[in-house]
Design an enzyme around this catalytic site. Structure first.
Site, PDB file in Angstrom:
ATOM      1  N   GLU A 265       0.860  -1.196   0.000  1.00  0.00           N
ATOM      2  CA  GLU A 265       0.000   0.000   0.000  1.00  0.00           C
ATOM      3  C   GLU A 265       0.889   1.235   0.000  1.00  0.00           C
ATOM      4  OE1 GLU A 265      -3.306   0.994  -0.327  1.00  0.00           O
ATOM      5  OE2 GLU A 265      -2.301   2.926  -0.195  1.00  0.00           O
TER       6      GLU A 265
ATOM      7  N   MET B 246      -4.142   5.324   3.742  1.00  0.00           N
ATOM      8  CA  MET B 246      -5.149   4.601   2.952  1.00  0.00           C
ATOM      9  C   MET B 246      -5.256   3.131   3.350  1.00  0.00           C
ATOM     10  SD  MET B 246      -6.795   6.568   0.840  1.00  0.00           S
ATOM     11  CE  MET B 246      -7.317   5.644  -0.598  1.00  0.00           C
TER      12      MET B 246
ATOM     13  N   GLY C 219      -8.160   1.062   2.355  1.00  0.00           N
ATOM     14  CA  GLY C 219      -8.637   1.449   1.031  1.00  0.00           C
ATOM     15  C   GLY C 219      -9.476   2.721   0.999  1.00  0.00           C
ATOM     16  N   THR C 220      -9.979   2.998  -0.202  1.00  0.00           N
ATOM     17  CA  THR C 220     -10.722   4.226  -0.501  1.00  0.00           C
ATOM     18  C   THR C 220     -11.986   4.342   0.350  1.00  0.00           C
ATOM     19  OG1 THR C 220      -9.875   4.187  -2.760  1.00  0.00           O
ATOM     20  CG2 THR C 220     -11.900   5.431  -2.398  1.00  0.00           C
TER      21      THR C 220
ATOM     22  N   HIS D 291     -45.474  -4.293  10.478  1.00  0.00           N
ATOM     23  CA  HIS D 291     -46.170  -3.017  10.309  1.00  0.00           C
ATOM     24  C   HIS D 291     -45.921  -2.131  11.540  1.00  0.00           C
ATOM     25  CE1 HIS D 291     -49.498  -0.300   9.320  1.00  0.00           C
ATOM     26  NE2 HIS D 291     -49.869  -0.397  10.599  1.00  0.00           N
TER      27      HIS D 291
HETATM   28  C1  FAD Z   1     -16.867  10.192  -2.636  1.00  0.00           C
HETATM   29  C2  FAD Z   1     -17.117   8.736  -2.885  1.00  0.00           C
HETATM   30  C3  FAD Z   1     -18.170   8.118  -2.255  1.00  0.00           C
HETATM   31  C4  FAD Z   1     -18.410   6.764  -2.465  1.00  0.00           C
HETATM   32  N1  FAD Z   1     -19.458   6.183  -1.829  1.00  0.00           N
HETATM   33  C5  FAD Z   1     -19.686   4.861  -1.995  1.00  0.00           C
HETATM   34  C6  FAD Z   1     -20.745   4.230  -1.296  1.00  0.00           C
HETATM   35  O1  FAD Z   1     -21.489   4.855  -0.553  1.00  0.00           O
HETATM   36  N2  FAD Z   1     -20.899   2.894  -1.462  1.00  0.00           N
HETATM   37  C7  FAD Z   1     -20.085   2.164  -2.281  1.00  0.00           C
HETATM   38  O2  FAD Z   1     -20.258   0.943  -2.375  1.00  0.00           O
HETATM   39  N3  FAD Z   1     -19.076   2.744  -2.976  1.00  0.00           N
HETATM   40  C8  FAD Z   1     -18.864   4.073  -2.845  1.00  0.00           C
HETATM   41  N4  FAD Z   1     -17.810   4.660  -3.490  1.00  0.00           N
HETATM   42  C9  FAD Z   1     -16.956   3.821  -4.374  1.00  0.00           C
HETATM   43  C10 FAD Z   1     -15.992   2.980  -3.533  1.00  0.00           C
HETATM   44  O3  FAD Z   1     -15.324   3.795  -2.598  1.00  0.00           O
HETATM   45  C11 FAD Z   1     -14.960   2.309  -4.442  1.00  0.00           C
HETATM   46  O4  FAD Z   1     -15.629   1.655  -5.493  1.00  0.00           O
HETATM   47  C12 FAD Z   1     -14.139   1.270  -3.674  1.00  0.00           C
HETATM   48  O5  FAD Z   1     -13.572   1.833  -2.520  1.00  0.00           O
HETATM   49  C13 FAD Z   1     -13.042   0.719  -4.586  1.00  0.00           C
HETATM   50  O6  FAD Z   1     -12.308  -0.253  -3.898  1.00  0.00           O
HETATM   51  P1  FAD Z   1     -11.130  -1.041  -4.590  1.00  0.00           P
HETATM   52  O7  FAD Z   1     -11.159  -2.395  -4.002  1.00  0.00           O
HETATM   53  O8  FAD Z   1     -11.204  -0.927  -6.055  1.00  0.00           O
HETATM   54  O9  FAD Z   1      -9.797  -0.307  -4.153  1.00  0.00           O
HETATM   55  P2  FAD Z   1      -9.497   0.941  -3.245  1.00  0.00           P
HETATM   56  O10 FAD Z   1     -10.218   0.845  -1.957  1.00  0.00           O
HETATM   57  O11 FAD Z   1      -9.692   2.150  -4.067  1.00  0.00           O
HETATM   58  O12 FAD Z   1      -7.970   0.743  -2.891  1.00  0.00           O
HETATM   59  C14 FAD Z   1      -6.945   0.972  -3.807  1.00  0.00           C
HETATM   60  C15 FAD Z   1      -5.672   1.191  -3.009  1.00  0.00           C
HETATM   61  O13 FAD Z   1      -4.540   1.029  -3.871  1.00  0.00           O
HETATM   62  C16 FAD Z   1      -3.540   1.928  -3.452  1.00  0.00           C
HETATM   63  N5  FAD Z   1      -2.606   2.056  -4.577  1.00  0.00           N
HETATM   64  C17 FAD Z   1      -2.856   2.607  -5.790  1.00  0.00           C
HETATM   65  N6  FAD Z   1      -1.773   2.495  -6.588  1.00  0.00           N
HETATM   66  C18 FAD Z   1      -0.826   1.837  -5.864  1.00  0.00           C
HETATM   67  C19 FAD Z   1       0.499   1.414  -6.141  1.00  0.00           C
HETATM   68  N7  FAD Z   1       1.076   1.614  -7.328  1.00  0.00           N
HETATM   69  N8  FAD Z   1       1.188   0.773  -5.150  1.00  0.00           N
HETATM   70  C20 FAD Z   1       0.612   0.542  -3.941  1.00  0.00           C
HETATM   71  N9  FAD Z   1      -0.626   0.937  -3.642  1.00  0.00           N
HETATM   72  C21 FAD Z   1      -1.356   1.560  -4.587  1.00  0.00           C
HETATM   73  C22 FAD Z   1      -4.328   3.182  -3.101  1.00  0.00           C
HETATM   74  O14 FAD Z   1      -3.591   4.045  -2.251  1.00  0.00           O
HETATM   75  C23 FAD Z   1      -5.564   2.590  -2.423  1.00  0.00           C
HETATM   76  O15 FAD Z   1      -5.427   2.503  -1.030  1.00  0.00           O
HETATM   77  C24 FAD Z   1     -17.553   6.010  -3.317  1.00  0.00           C
HETATM   78  C25 FAD Z   1     -16.466   6.641  -3.954  1.00  0.00           C
HETATM   79  C26 FAD Z   1     -16.257   7.982  -3.743  1.00  0.00           C
HETATM   80  C27 FAD Z   1     -15.084   8.637  -4.416  1.00  0.00           C
END
Ligand code: FAD
Length: 441
Positions: free
Chosen positions: A33, A38, A41-42, A428
């Site tokens: 990571e 992070m 994750g996101t 209900h």
């Molecule tokens: C504002 C917002 C609100 C959202 N609300 C919702 C919601 O309510 N419900 C829902 O289901 N989804 C929601 N989403 C979407 C959801 O957050 C994402 O679809 C989901 O988190 C994606 O997860 P992932 O498994 O693809 O990877 P992520 O959780 O995105 O993780 C990717 C990780 O890879 C790391 N990384 C990237 N490149 C490298 C590299 N080269 N080397 C090492 N690490 C790296 C990053 O730092 C990150 O931590 C929302 C998105 C946003 C932007």
């Protein structure tokens, strides 16, 4: 060179779940990571959880700075828990480093202090997510221009906020910042809101947002951004009208995070939108390399990423019987107020596909629970195939829609006829009993 059974790039939903699972089975796993802020994750750090926490507090009348403070107290706890879930497992090594491919076999990782090392693994999983796609317009680098990630870090509420983009992130932010007290204008390039939704539902959502005070500009693009004072920024639209506010949120979509990964050093193929191309088991064209979550393209949600983990697990542990073709209906929720959830086809889409459809509709203002809640807003619609009795789709705009849609999904995934939801005895007074009427098509 250190070798692992599995190497996962990115602490995303699919990756962290897979890491725990593989380690449990005795595999040696490397989790890479690049950003210690992070871990997890996101979703937990900058997306679903912080935004829904803020949205919740905005609608509960909590003051903006207090809500941001609660977010800032909550998220580190989740991040820490996520980190330790993996890092405390003897079979998992968490590398605080950025990963890039040197070739199809070797990964180079560089930690923040510049230390570099190479790793190899039997299987490599790309789970690097997506990032905001900023259009290359003049002035986009102003400090009054924000993404969904940076805006929620602000401790002072912008008095006026311009949102560029009418997708779900734009509308969720418009709803919550409006509820906190900002004057919000949303710039929508299309000639209407949510054009892929049922027109009546989209109009109902727009009406509620306007009733709450959100303003919309349709059919115009933001062409340029310009600071006009220390605290104000001007957006010039394609028709040369201008909007001045204290902050601009660019809610202009999110692109798969495939750059900086050294993919040009590999034979991994990308799709046209620069996502990693995968087969139905989420394998890339290189046999031992997989991609999961937002980076592989398609719908970007935490629960689809989690389901990607199930697809990969099915292939790793078995014959891959559960794969992208067996994933049934992907539903989604937009956390506006009240929430909007959708699954399957609209009536128009179903007709275009040749179905002879029956439609159900419930105006929630007549619903008992709506009166209990003192919230008469909302509309639900259902679409049923007359020939087979199958549910083809539903759109729910009202209290608890984010929960209720799962009930429709269960029925659809298991091919239950619409009569199952129509004739069920519900308790209900609850919102789901509206399904007695909604599916009485
Ligand atoms: C504002 C917002 C609100 C959202 N609300 C919702 C919601 O309510 N419900 C829902 O289901 N989804 C929601 N989403 C979407 C959801 O957050 C994402 O679809 C989901 O988190 C994606 O997860 P992932 O498994 O693809 O990877 P992520 O959780 O995105 O993780 C990717 C990780 O890879 C790391 N990384 C990237 N490149 C490298 C590299 N080269 N080397 C090492 N690490 C790296 C990053 O730092 C990150 O931590 C929302 C998105 C946003 C932007």
């Amino acid at each position: 060179m250190a070798h692992f059974d599995a190497l996962i790039i990115g602490f995303g939903k699919a990756g962290k779940t897979l890491a725990g699972d593989l380690a449990e089975g005795g595999s040696k796993v490397a989790m890479i990571e690049k950003d210690p802020m992070m871990y997890g994750g996101t979703c937990i750090n900058i997306a679903c959880i912080p935004t829904k926490l803020l949205s919740h507090d905005s609608l509960a009348g909590v003051e903006y700075s207090q809500a941001v403070e609660r977010k800032n107290n909550t998220i580190p706890k989740l991040r820490d828990k996520n980190y330790h879930n993996l890092a405390d497992n003897d079979n998992i090594t968490v590398f605080d480093a950025e990963a890039r491919f040197l070739n199809d076999k070797e990964i180079e990782i560089e930690s923040q202090n510049g230390a570099v090392q190479q790793l190899t693994a039997d299987d490599i999983f790309i789970n690097t997510g997506a990032v905001t796609a900023l259009p290359p317009i003049e002035g986009v680098d102003s400090d009054k221009v924000f993404t969904s990630t940076s805006l929620i870090e602000e401790t002072v509420l912008p008095h006026k906020l311009t949102v560029v983009g009418g997708g779900y992130i734009g509308l969720e932010f418009a709803t919550m910042y409006n509820a906190f007290g900002s004057e919000v204008t949303v710039i929508v390039p299309e000639n209407g809101l949510l054009l892929s939704e049922d027109t009546e539902m989209a109009e109902a959502i727009q009406q509620e947002m306007e009733n709450a005070g959100v303003k919309f500009v349709f059919g115009e693009k933001a062409e340029a951004l310009e600071d006009v004072s220390d605290s104000e920024i001007k957006v010039t639209l394609s028709n040369k009208d201008t909007i001045t506010s204290n902050a601009v949120l660019m809610a202009t979509g999110r692109k798969p995070m495939t750059y900086g990964l050294g993919l040009e050093n590999t034979s991994i193929e990308l799709s046209e939108d620069k996502s990693v191309r995968v087969d139905k088991h989420l394998k890339t064209n290189v046999d031992h390399i997989w991609a999961m979550g937002d980076v592989k393209g398609g719908m970007q949600f935490t629960y689809t990423s989690l389901d990607d983990y199930r697809v990969v697990k099915s292939r790793l542990a078995d014959d891959g019987a559960y794969n992208m073709e067996s994933r049934a209906h992907t539903h989604y929720t937009m956390f506006v107020d009240p929430p909007y959830s959708r699954i399957g086809l609209t009536a128009d889409e179903a007709k275009e596909e040749g179905y002879d459809v029956a439609e159900g509709k419930v105006d929630l203002s007549g619903h008992p629970r709506a009166h209990v809640n003192n919230d008469l807003r909302g509309l639900s619609k259902s679409v049923v195939d007359k020939a087979s009795g199958k549910i083809l789709g539903a759109a729910l705009f009202g209290a608890n829609a984010e929960e209720l849609i799962n009930l429709v999904k269960l029925a659809m995934d298991h091919d239950l006829p619409y009569t199952a939801l129509r004739d069920m005895m519900y308790n209900h007074p609850v919102m789901s009993e509206s399904f007695n009427g909604l599916f009485n098509v």
